[in-house]
Design a protein around this motif. Structure first.
Motif, mmCIF file in Angstrom:
data_model
loop_
_atom_site.group_PDB
_atom_site.id
_atom_site.type_symbol
_atom_site.label_atom_id
_atom_site.label_comp_id
_atom_site.label_asym_id
_atom_site.label_seq_id
_atom_site.Cartn_x
_atom_site.Cartn_y
_atom_site.Cartn_z
ATOM 1 N N MET A 369 21.028 24.775 71.350
ATOM 2 C CA MET A 369 20.443 24.222 72.229
ATOM 3 C C MET A 369 18.825 23.591 71.975
ATOM 4 N N ILE A 370 18.608 22.406 71.770
ATOM 5 C CA ILE A 370 17.518 21.709 71.439
ATOM 6 C C ILE A 370 16.392 21.779 72.527
ATOM 7 N N PRO A 371 14.854 22.199 72.033
ATOM 8 C CA PRO A 371 14.047 22.318 73.227
ATOM 9 C C PRO A 371 13.370 21.310 73.776
ATOM 10 N N LEU A 372 14.317 20.372 74.720
ATOM 11 C CA LEU A 372 13.611 19.213 75.387
ATOM 12 C C LEU A 372 13.435 19.720 76.816
ATOM 13 N N PRO A 373 12.730 19.232 77.392
ATOM 14 C CA PRO A 373 12.516 19.231 78.902
ATOM 15 C C PRO A 373 13.941 19.427 79.639
ATOM 16 N N SER A 374 14.733 18.706 79.579
ATOM 17 C CA SER A 374 15.952 18.765 80.296
ATOM 18 C C SER A 374 16.812 20.039 80.052
ATOM 19 N N ASN A 375 16.355 20.719 78.718
ATOM 20 C CA ASN A 375 17.123 22.233 78.745
ATOM 21 C C ASN A 375 15.864 23.134 78.930
ATOM 22 N N ILE A 376 14.774 22.825 78.984
ATOM 23 C CA ILE A 376 13.904 23.991 79.416
ATOM 24 C C ILE A 376 14.002 24.033 80.962
ATOM 25 N N GLY A 377 14.118 23.076 81.596
ATOM 26 C CA GLY A 377 13.974 23.212 82.971
ATOM 27 C C GLY A 377 12.758 22.378 83.723
ATOM 28 N N ILE A 378 12.808 21.628 84.543
ATOM 29 C CA ILE A 378 11.526 21.049 85.235
ATOM 30 C C ILE A 378 10.647 21.953 85.903
ATOM 31 N N GLU A 379 10.986 23.182 86.496
ATOM 32 C CA GLU A 379 9.998 24.236 86.919
ATOM 33 C C GLU A 379 9.366 24.998 85.810
ATOM 34 N N ARG A 380 9.978 25.224 84.891
ATOM 35 C CA ARG A 380 9.454 25.917 83.532
ATOM 36 C C ARG A 380 8.284 24.632 82.902
ATOM 37 N N CYS A 381 8.653 23.392 82.745
ATOM 38 C CA CYS A 381 7.684 22.498 82.323
ATOM 39 C C CYS A 381 6.580 22.366 83.309
ATOM 40 N N ALA A 382 6.676 22.493 84.489
ATOM 41 C CA ALA A 382 5.526 22.375 85.429
ATOM 42 C C ALA A 382 4.540 23.693 85.156
ATOM 43 N N GLN A 383 5.141 24.654 84.835
ATOM 44 C CA GLN A 383 4.397 25.962 84.488
ATOM 45 C C GLN A 383 3.744 25.737 83.277
ATOM 46 N N LEU A 461 20.794 15.257 85.434
ATOM 47 C CA LEU A 461 20.994 15.935 86.485
ATOM 48 C C LEU A 461 20.049 17.036 86.450
ATOM 49 N N ASP A 462 19.692 17.716 85.222
ATOM 50 C CA ASP A 462 19.041 19.045 85.094
ATOM 51 C C ASP A 462 17.610 18.267 85.215
ATOM 52 N N LEU A 463 17.206 17.041 84.939
ATOM 53 C CA LEU A 463 15.996 16.457 85.220
ATOM 54 C C LEU A 463 15.425 16.234 86.577
ATOM 55 N N GLY A 464 16.495 16.337 87.463
ATOM 56 C CA GLY A 464 16.274 15.821 88.814
ATOM 57 C C GLY A 464 16.055 14.451 89.206
ATOM 58 N N ALA A 465 16.699 13.540 88.361
ATOM 59 C CA ALA A 465 16.531 12.127 88.272
ATOM 60 C C ALA A 465 17.550 11.757 89.542
ATOM 61 N N ASN A 466 17.204 11.997 90.909
ATOM 62 C CA ASN A 466 18.583 11.872 91.802
ATOM 63 C C ASN A 466 18.548 10.176 91.913
ATOM 64 N N GLU A 467 17.483 9.497 91.925
ATOM 65 C CA GLU A 467 17.536 8.131 92.092
ATOM 66 C C GLU A 467 18.436 7.248 91.057
ATOM 67 N N LEU A 468 18.230 7.932 89.736
ATOM 68 C CA LEU A 468 18.963 7.228 88.774
ATOM 69 C C LEU A 468 20.451 7.610 89.020
ATOM 70 N N LEU A 469 21.006 8.850 89.469
ATOM 71 C CA LEU A 469 21.979 9.119 89.485
ATOM 72 C C LEU A 469 22.867 8.549 90.614
ATOM 73 N N THR A 470 22.095 7.649 91.373
ATOM 74 C CA THR A 470 22.889 6.999 92.420
ATOM 75 C C THR A 470 23.426 5.609 91.705
ATOM 76 N N LYS A 471 22.563 5.302 90.537
ATOM 77 C CA LYS A 471 22.930 4.180 89.917
ATOM 78 C C LYS A 471 24.089 4.280 88.630
#
Length: 562
Positions: A369-383, A461-471
């Motif tokens: 797993m590459i340490p990208l924000p999508s793999n780390i998680g948006i909550e952990r990135c905020a912390q 999906l892991d990044l929480g980009a719900n608006e883009l996922l509708t597209k």
């Protein structure tokens, strides 16, 4: 004086003036002061000065007119012995035989299809004489120079004489074609106009008139005849945009240089997907050559991952080493996820699950797993205080999805064309084998881009980009079928067939908008209007030609009698 090339201008009368066709061209193209252009300038000066009194418009067709005409007036002003008629408007154009070899923009800017008053041109009339000359060319090779000239002159005069005595049949046929062309195109134009609002039609007609009025001084005004939807930015363009935006932010509010680091991580992730596909294609007993090739790819990928992780400490800090969440992230694509990816598109060369080669567990960089924000998680990135990295990765993931979908569309269309033109037309087993080899080659690229898009969709999906996922929706197996709707949209038997969602994806806005279809309808209406006007001009001109032909024969008969 040495003459490097021969110049001939062919003149033909049109409704509003004379047209000139330059047959031969120089080697240079766009230098305003190029001395090799002086021959063309002199030929044009002589052609426009011969019996052109009262003519206020001239069409010039030249193979490289898009470059030659740019500095024409400047060159003429600098030459003391040349002077073009100041009251005559010189309208540049390029013949259809050559314009298709130019840039795409040259077609709408210089093709006679979009030039008002040019009517319909059958082609370069001098080149039509090559076919009859080819009949006697073998006989002329062994002749002496005077005999050869006499023979070729006799053949050319005979061709011109035959054209003259057959011109009545030719014009009669052209008149019938013009009548049919006006009738058919007017009907098609009326059908298009019926489905549009009056305000829209008035706006489009005004745009067409303004473009033709401004074409002589600004050829780019004719770009309205091409689809003007802006293409989605590439990953490099998006990365450059993010870097430019970083320079405008105050220090400390955004991580400088993170866009390049994130783009590198996404590229490594795609390399992992490609390598994992190659590993899964190995059989139960691969050869030593196959094992060595996989090991070399793994070693190269591992080195790139190590460099990426070392740079990651600059953006993620010491939290990366103390995070237990990342220690267990060694299964980028487990078996369940692989089944999910395969549901979007089957790999044409993959082996069955029972015949797969098991690589050593201690050396598998394609599953790390590459340490990208999508793999780390948006909550952990905020912390950790790296929430800005999440937004930058979402921007890069969007262009990654656009690139993957573009590749999927191109390969699906290519696959459909291969089935229609190569597989179905194969007459022997050898031809069929080669045809299917081309299809499998396209399938490999299609399968790779399908899995890249599936991974990108999961990361969004892991990044929480719900608006883009509708597209950007999830790809299904049925979406990846190569149908004749793509290869031949006008084929019969498919009136109820519909293309997948990504064929009409509007990358500039909401996926539910109709801007994409409106722009194509707009361009189609403009081109149909131009075609309808050309047929009307052709009908008018052929009628005048008939009158001129009768007057010419009467004049010649009076000469012969007198």
């Amino acid at each position: 004086m040495d003459v490097s090339f021969l110049i001939r201008w062919w003149t033909f009368r049109r409704g509003k003036g004379w047209s000139f066709k330059l047959l031969n061209r120089p080697d240079s193209t766009d230098e305003s002061a190029d001395p090799r252009q002086m021959n063309m300038d002199y030929a044009l000066y002589q052609a426009l000065g011969y019996n052109t009194n009262g003519i206020n418009q001239a069409f010039t067709f030249y193979d490289i007119n898009c470059q030659y005409n740019k500095h024409l007036s400047k060159r003429i002003e600098e030459l003391p012995y040349l002077d073009l008629p100041w009251e005559m408007a010189i309208i540049p154009g390029i013949g259809l035989w050559h314009v298709h070899g130019h840039q795409d923009k040259c077609y709408v800017q210089y093709a006679f299809n979009f030039i008002t008053g040019a009517t319909r041109i059958d082609g370069e009339i001098m080149e039509t004489l090559w076919a009859p000359l080819n009949i006697i060319s073998p006989l002329a090779r062994g002749m002496s120079t005077p005999h050869q000239k006499e023979c070729l002159d006799f053949q050319m005069n005979d061709c011109n004489f035959m054209k003259m005595i057959c011109i009545s049949k030719f014009l009669s046929r052209k008149f019938k074609e013009a009548l049919q062309g006006v009738r058919d195109n007017q009907h098609a134009f009326d059908r298009l106009s019926e489905t549009a609002e009056d305000d829209t039609l008035a706006k489009w007609e005004a745009e067409a008139m303004a473009a033709h009025d401004d074409r002589l001084h600004n050829p780019s005004s004719m770009d309205i005849y091409e689809v003007q939807l802006t293409k989605s930015p590439t990953r490099k363009q998006q990365e450059l945009h993010l870097l430019n935006c970083q320079a405008q932010w105050p220090a400390g509010e955004i991580h400088q240089g993170a866009a390049t680091w994130l783009a590198c991580g996404i590229t490594l992730e795609e390399a992992q997907v490609a390598l994992l596909i190659d590993v899964k294609k190995l059989g139960k007993q691969p050869t030593d050559t196959q094992k060595l090739a996989i090991a070399q790819c793994q070693d190269r990928l591992q080195g790139q991952l190590d460099d990426f992780v070392r740079v990651a400490l600059t953006f993620l800090g010491d939290q990366l080493n103390s995070c237990e969440h990342l220690d267990g992230m060694t299964g980028m694509l487990d078996s369940a996820e692989l089944d999910s990816v395969r549901s979007s598109g089957e790999d044409p060369d993959r082996s069955d699950n029972g015949d797969q080669y098991d690589l050593p567990v201690e050396f598998n960089p394609e599953t790390i797993m590459i340490p990208l924000p999508s793999n780390i998680g948006i909550e952990r990135c905020a912390q950790w205080g790296i929430a800005d990295l999440v937004l930058q990765e979402i921007s890069l993931r969007e262009v990654q999805a656009n690139d993957a979908l573009h590749a999927i569309r191109v390969n699906l269309a290519n696959k459909a064309v291969l089935f229609c033109t190569t597989v179905r037309s194969a007459k022997s087993q050898a031809c069929l084998t080669r045809a299917w080899a081309q299809v499998h080659s396209v399938d490999k690229v299609l399968h790779l881009n399908t899995q890249i898009y599936a991974k990108c969709h999961k990361q969004l999906l892991d990044l929480g980009a719900n608006e883009l996922l509708t597209k950007y929706q999830r790809l299904e197996k049925a979406d990846l079928k190569a149908t004749t709707v793509v290869a031949n949209p006008n084929a019969c038997g498919q009136r109820n067939n519909m293309l997948a969602w990504f064929w009409s994806l509007d990358v500039e806005g909401d996926s539910t908008s109709n801007d994409w279809m409106n722009e194509f309808y707009h361009v189609h209406w403009l081109r149909t209007l131009a075609l309808c006007d050309h047929w009307a001009e052709e009908l008018l001109l052929v009628g005048h030609k008939m009158t001129w032909t009768v007057a010419f024969f009467i004049y010649k008969s009076q000469q012969w009698v007198g």
